[in-house]
Every structure is written in C-alpha cells, then in structure tokens.
Design a protein around this motif. Structure first.
Motif, PDB file in Angstrom:
ATOM      1  N   SER A  13      37.938  47.279  32.790  1.00 47.28           N
ATOM      2  CA  SER A  13      37.655  48.506  33.545  1.00 47.28           C
ATOM      3  C   SER A  13      36.386  48.396  34.374  1.00 47.28           C
ATOM      4  O   SER A  13      36.223  49.133  35.344  1.00 47.28           O
ATOM      5  CB  SER A  13      37.552  49.697  32.585  1.00 47.28           C
ATOM      6  OG  SER A  13      36.510  49.491  31.636  1.00 47.28           O
ATOM      7  N   ASP A  14      35.461  47.477  34.017  1.00 45.30           N
ATOM      8  CA  ASP A  14      34.241  47.308  34.805  1.00 45.30           C
ATOM      9  C   ASP A  14      34.430  46.343  35.967  1.00 45.30           C
ATOM     10  O   ASP A  14      33.495  46.084  36.736  1.00 45.30           O
ATOM     11  CB  ASP A  14      33.078  46.858  33.924  1.00 45.30           C
ATOM     12  CG  ASP A  14      33.310  45.496  33.269  1.00 45.30           C
ATOM     13  OD1 ASP A  14      34.337  44.846  33.567  1.00 45.30           O
ATOM     14  OD2 ASP A  14      32.471  45.077  32.455  1.00 45.30           O
ATOM     15  N   GLY A  15      35.645  45.781  36.109  1.00 48.09           N
ATOM     16  CA  GLY A  15      35.934  44.907  37.234  1.00 48.09           C
ATOM     17  C   GLY A  15      35.408  43.499  37.114  1.00 48.09           C
ATOM     18  O   GLY A  15      35.468  42.733  38.084  1.00 48.09           O
ATOM     19  N   ARG A  16      34.906  43.113  35.946  1.00 47.38           N
ATOM     20  CA  ARG A  16      34.336  41.774  35.795  1.00 47.38           C
ATOM     21  C   ARG A  16      35.382  40.721  35.440  1.00 47.38           C
ATOM     22  O   ARG A  16      35.310  39.587  35.921  1.00 47.38           O
ATOM     23  CB  ARG A  16      33.261  41.775  34.705  1.00 47.38           C
ATOM     24  CG  ARG A  16      31.928  42.359  35.100  1.00 47.38           C
ATOM     25  CD  ARG A  16      30.897  42.059  34.016  1.00 47.38           C
ATOM     26  NE  ARG A  16      29.553  42.438  34.424  1.00 47.38           N
ATOM     27  CZ  ARG A  16      28.963  43.563  34.078  1.00 47.38           C
ATOM     28  NH1 ARG A  16      29.635  44.431  33.331  1.00 47.38           N
ATOM     29  NH2 ARG A  16      27.746  43.838  34.478  1.00 47.38           N
ATOM     30  N   TRP A  17      36.351  41.069  34.599  1.00 45.53           N
ATOM     31  CA  TRP A  17      37.166  40.049  33.957  1.00 45.53           C
ATOM     32  C   TRP A  17      38.657  40.254  34.194  1.00 45.53           C
ATOM     33  O   TRP A  17      39.139  41.379  34.294  1.00 45.53           O
ATOM     34  CB  TRP A  17      36.912  40.049  32.437  1.00 45.53           C
ATOM     35  CG  TRP A  17      35.482  39.915  32.062  1.00 45.53           C
ATOM     36  CD1 TRP A  17      34.642  40.910  31.639  1.00 45.53           C
ATOM     37  CD2 TRP A  17      34.699  38.720  32.079  1.00 45.53           C
ATOM     38  NE1 TRP A  17      33.395  40.414  31.390  1.00 45.53           N
ATOM     39  CE2 TRP A  17      33.397  39.062  31.638  1.00 45.53           C
ATOM     40  CE3 TRP A  17      34.971  37.395  32.396  1.00 45.53           C
ATOM     41  CZ2 TRP A  17      32.374  38.130  31.545  1.00 45.53           C
ATOM     42  CZ3 TRP A  17      33.955  36.459  32.292  1.00 45.53           C
ATOM     43  CH2 TRP A  17      32.678  36.834  31.875  1.00 45.53           C
TER      44      TRP A  17
END
Length: 487
Positions: free
Chosen positions: A177-181
């Motif tokens: 959800s944080d767009g990192r992975w």
C-alpha cells in the motif's frame, strides 16, 4: 470476492460480475456479463473501476486443458451509493490481450500503486502471467473531459512494464500500500519481492530484489512440488503472507530496516536504508491445500486464510506466541495458541441468489463446498463458496461467547472492571453536594461503571480486547479460562 465499500462486495462468477449488498444480503442491479471464463477480479474504489482477467469463450482447447487468447477487461461502475435502491450502471473502459502475444496465459489481476523516483506515485493494473513468467504493469490514467473524467488503462506495448519472475509461472502478485514493493509467487519454492524507496517500476540505485524461501526442504510434499497460490501485504506494508497448496501451509514474513550512509560518485555521503524480509512464522498441519488469504485492514497483524474446503483460519501474527515458530494448525490439534481460531463455515453460508439452476446446481450438490475467495469489509469477514457467501463477525472480535478464548491478562482486566461496576457506588463527597458558600445543593448520585447498561460495558470490553498482541505477553505462563463473573 473484493470489497467495494464497507457495504458492497464485488462477487465474481464464471461469466459475470455481481455486486452484493451485505446489509440486505441481496444483489444490486443487473449483473455485468463477461464473455469469458473469469480467473480473477479486482476493484479500485477511488476511481470506480473493476478489472477481470480470463480466457475468451471461443479459444478454449478442452483436449489439452489449456486456455489461450487470455483477455483483460476493465469496466467502471456508477450510481453505487448507500440509498435503499442504488441505480447501478456499468461503463466499459478497455479490453485487451495481455502481454506481447495473444496466446499469453494469465492467472490473476490486481490494482496497485508504485512510487516513482521523482517522489510521485503511479496507479497500476498488475497482471500475473503464466507464459511468459512475469508480472505486467499497466498504467491507469485519469483524464478530464466535459461532464466528468475518463479513466484509461494504457496497454500500449511501448509503455507497459514487465517484471520478470525467473522461477516459472506467476500465480499471484500484489503491491504494498505504500508503493514500495511488488511481491510475486508462482509454481516454485521462491517468492520474489522487488522494489525499494523509489518503488518497483524503475530499477534505480535504491531498487532491490529479495527471494523468500517457501516450504520445508525436508518434508515429503517439498519433494513432490512446491508452489504458492496467493500472496498479500498487510496495511502497513510490513508483513507478507504466502499460501502454499503443495505444502499445505501459510508462511508470514516481516520487514526489517537498517539505516546506513551511502557514498555518491563524488565521495559525498547520503542516508541510505537497507531492507530485509525475514520469516516470522509458518502455519502447518492443514489437511488440504491453503488458498486465499488477506490481512485485516483495521488490525493489520490479523491474518485470515482458508483451506480448499470448509475451514477458515484467523491468527494474530504479532502475538509473541507464534514468533519464529512452526505452528501446527491441524483441526484436531490441542496446543494451538489462544490467538488462533479455526472456524467451520457450515452454519454461516447464505445463498447468493444468483447461482445457476438445472444440471450445474444438481451436480454441485454432490460435491464438497469449495472455498473460492475471501475478503474483509470493515470488521467483518466474507467467504465465497460455490453458490453462497459465508458471512461472520471478525473472528478476533470480542463477545461474551468467545470470552474464554481470549488471553488470561485480558480476562483478568475484564473481571476487575465487572467487579467495580457491580460494587455499590458511594454518594459524591460532601464538598460536591455543598456550594462554596456552605449552602447545601441537591444530592447527586455518583456516575460510574455501575450506571452503564450491559450493552455499553460489552462495547468497552470489545475495544479493550484489541490489539490482542498487547494482552498475550504472559500467555505462555498460564492457560486458565476464567468465565465471566455474574453481574
């Protein structure tokens, strides 16, 4: 199943999409007919989008049990509100063949978001492919137009991105959800996690790749075939859960971070963070393959998953009782942690009301009811069966009936509060009953726990119970099961 709002669910059937109202337990509007075998579906509520992937009706080759010419369809829904009779409407957005070839076979589809090196974010449609073995990333673009906005899924061959998975077909992919992975799982003993602080689309200096090992190499199932079916991130992007059909297990991995100083080409230092994904716990002992799983969006350490048939499991993965352990969750096991619950769906199923009649319905009644999907919507869990939806309160939600299954420290705190509420309340001090001038004021009763009705006290106990991880520090020291004292 996929949640649209706290009230509505998206239900995927073999050749159609249905919106299910969890309050009325009825379908809403007309179903959306999809001319293909649907493998997977997903929802992007903020843009009102749904996407499905599958195989076109006329391209199936039954003799080889293969599906070619797989397709992706994206639609937009309108008019879905909280009124008594919402006027649901469907709008076609795009339809395209995934990948560079019309014979590309795809297994699942998800919406996700990735960070960009410039600090912005990009909304994506993530398609897991079996051949070629990769995850396709298609940009989702919203454009302004007279009278509203237009949403497009850019499937131009020059602009979609491809993340290669080197260990075989990809069954499922998910974005944090944080767009990192981005995590990818397939028909192998490896789960690949790619990305970093700059997201997973552009391979910058902060891009990294992690390989998580699944299964026990010493087990008999491992020697046959190790494969993973579903993966999921929790809401805080700090945990990954993986289900294995061959190993009959669910594994949970946690993210650890280390701060370092990096050096640029000119010798200057800059802050740098390194990441690692470590195995937290494995849940074994399932009688059948494990499939769909999801973390609770409200308490993101609570994980829900299902076996192929009948049983659903709910575990608090933050509990110290399950850290760095292999937990046997055989339904006959007697030593499962008290923060683990196993529920049979036999008494929870509610007919969907849109199942096929005739031969198919008669044939299905002779088969065990297979679990096809699950999701959270608010604090409730929903499970899709063959022709019905099973709905039950969130398994870790406190109630009088389940009180004895909660940690002993929590039960002791509840007992103390009930004893306080049951004790006679003294009148307020004379200093309160008298005014500052010495004149007596009307006598007032003290307002406390004893003045609250039982239903309000039970609400308080429900809020006290979460998160469970705060109550289980001493759980290993005692296994008492104190009943609720009589009020």
């Amino acid at each position: 199943l996929a949640p649209i709002t706290d009230r509505y669910l998206l239900v995927t059937q073999r050749g159609s999409i249905v919106v299910y109202d969890t309050i009325t337990q009825m379908t809403v509007g007309e179903p959306l007919k999809i001319e293909m075998y649907i493998y997977s579906s997903c929802v992007l509520p903020k843009l009102g989008l749904i996407a499905v992937c599958g195989c076109c009706w006329d391209t199936r080759r039954p003799s080889q049990d293969q599906h070619v010419g797989c397709n992706v369809q994206v639609h937009r829904y309108h008019g879905l509100d909280n009124s008594e009779s919402p006027e649901l409407r469907w709008e076609a957005v795009s339809s395209f063949c995934c990948g560079p070839s019309t014979t590309c076979q795809i297994n699942s589809i998800r919406f996700g978001m990735s960070r960009q090196p410039d600090g912005t974010t990009k909304q994506l449609l993530i398609v897991s492919s079996q051949d070629p073995a990769c995850a396709f990333l298609y940009p989702v673009v919203e454009q302004s137009r007279p009278g509203g906005s237009q949403v497009l899924v850019d499937h131009n061959e020059e602009r979609f991105h491809q993340v290669v998975y080197t260990k075989g077909p990809v069954n499922y992919s998910d974005a944090s959800s944080d767009g990192r992975w981005l995590v990818m799982a397939g028909d192998s003993d490896e789960v690949h996690v790619v990305g970093g602080d700059s997201g997973f689309v552009a391979e910058t200096s902060q891009y990294s790749k992690h390989i998580l090992q699944v299964g026990d190499p010493n087990s008999n199932a491992y020697a046959r075939s190790v494969g993973c079916q579903y993966v999921a991130f929790n809401a805080s992007s700090t945990r990954i859960a993986v289900s294995s059909d061959a190993e009959h297990e669910v594994a949970v991995y946690g993210l650890s971070t280390q701060a370092l100083n990096g050096t640029d080409e000119e010798g200057g230092e800059f802050p740098l963070r390194t990441y690692a994904w470590n195995l937290l716990c494995r849940y074994t002992g399932h009688l059948l393959p494990c499939y769909a799983l999801q973390f609770c969006p409200i308490e993101d350490s609570v994980l829900l998953w299902c076996m192929e048939q009948r049983y659903v499991y709910c575990v608090d993965t933050a509990s110290p009782l399950v850290q760095n352990k292999d937990i046997d969750l055989n339904i006959n096991a007697k030593d499962a942690p008290t923060t683990t619950q196993i529920v049979s769906l036999d008494k929870y199923a509610t007919p969907l009301g849109t199942g096929e009649a005739g031969l198919y319905a008669a044939f299905r009644r002779r088969l065990p009811d297979r679990i096809n999907g699950l999701c959270f919507s608010g604090d409730r869990a929903f499970v899709a069966l063959r022709d019905s939806i099973a709905e039950f309160p969130r398994l870790h939600k406190w109630s009088v009936d389940r009180h004895s299954h909660f940690p002993q420290a929590f039960r002791a705190a509840v007992k103390a509060l009930i004893l306080i509420a049951s004790a006679p309340q003294q009148r307020v001090a004379a200093a309160i009953n008298k005014s500052s001038e010495g004149k007596e004021s009307p006598s007032r009763e003290a307002v406390g726990l004893s003045s609250l009705p039982d239903v309000v006290l039970h609400k308080v106990f429900g809020y006290m119970a979460m998160p469970l991880a705060c109550w289980v520090a001493d759980e290993s020291k005692t296994n008492q099961t104190d009943p609720l004292p009589a009020q």
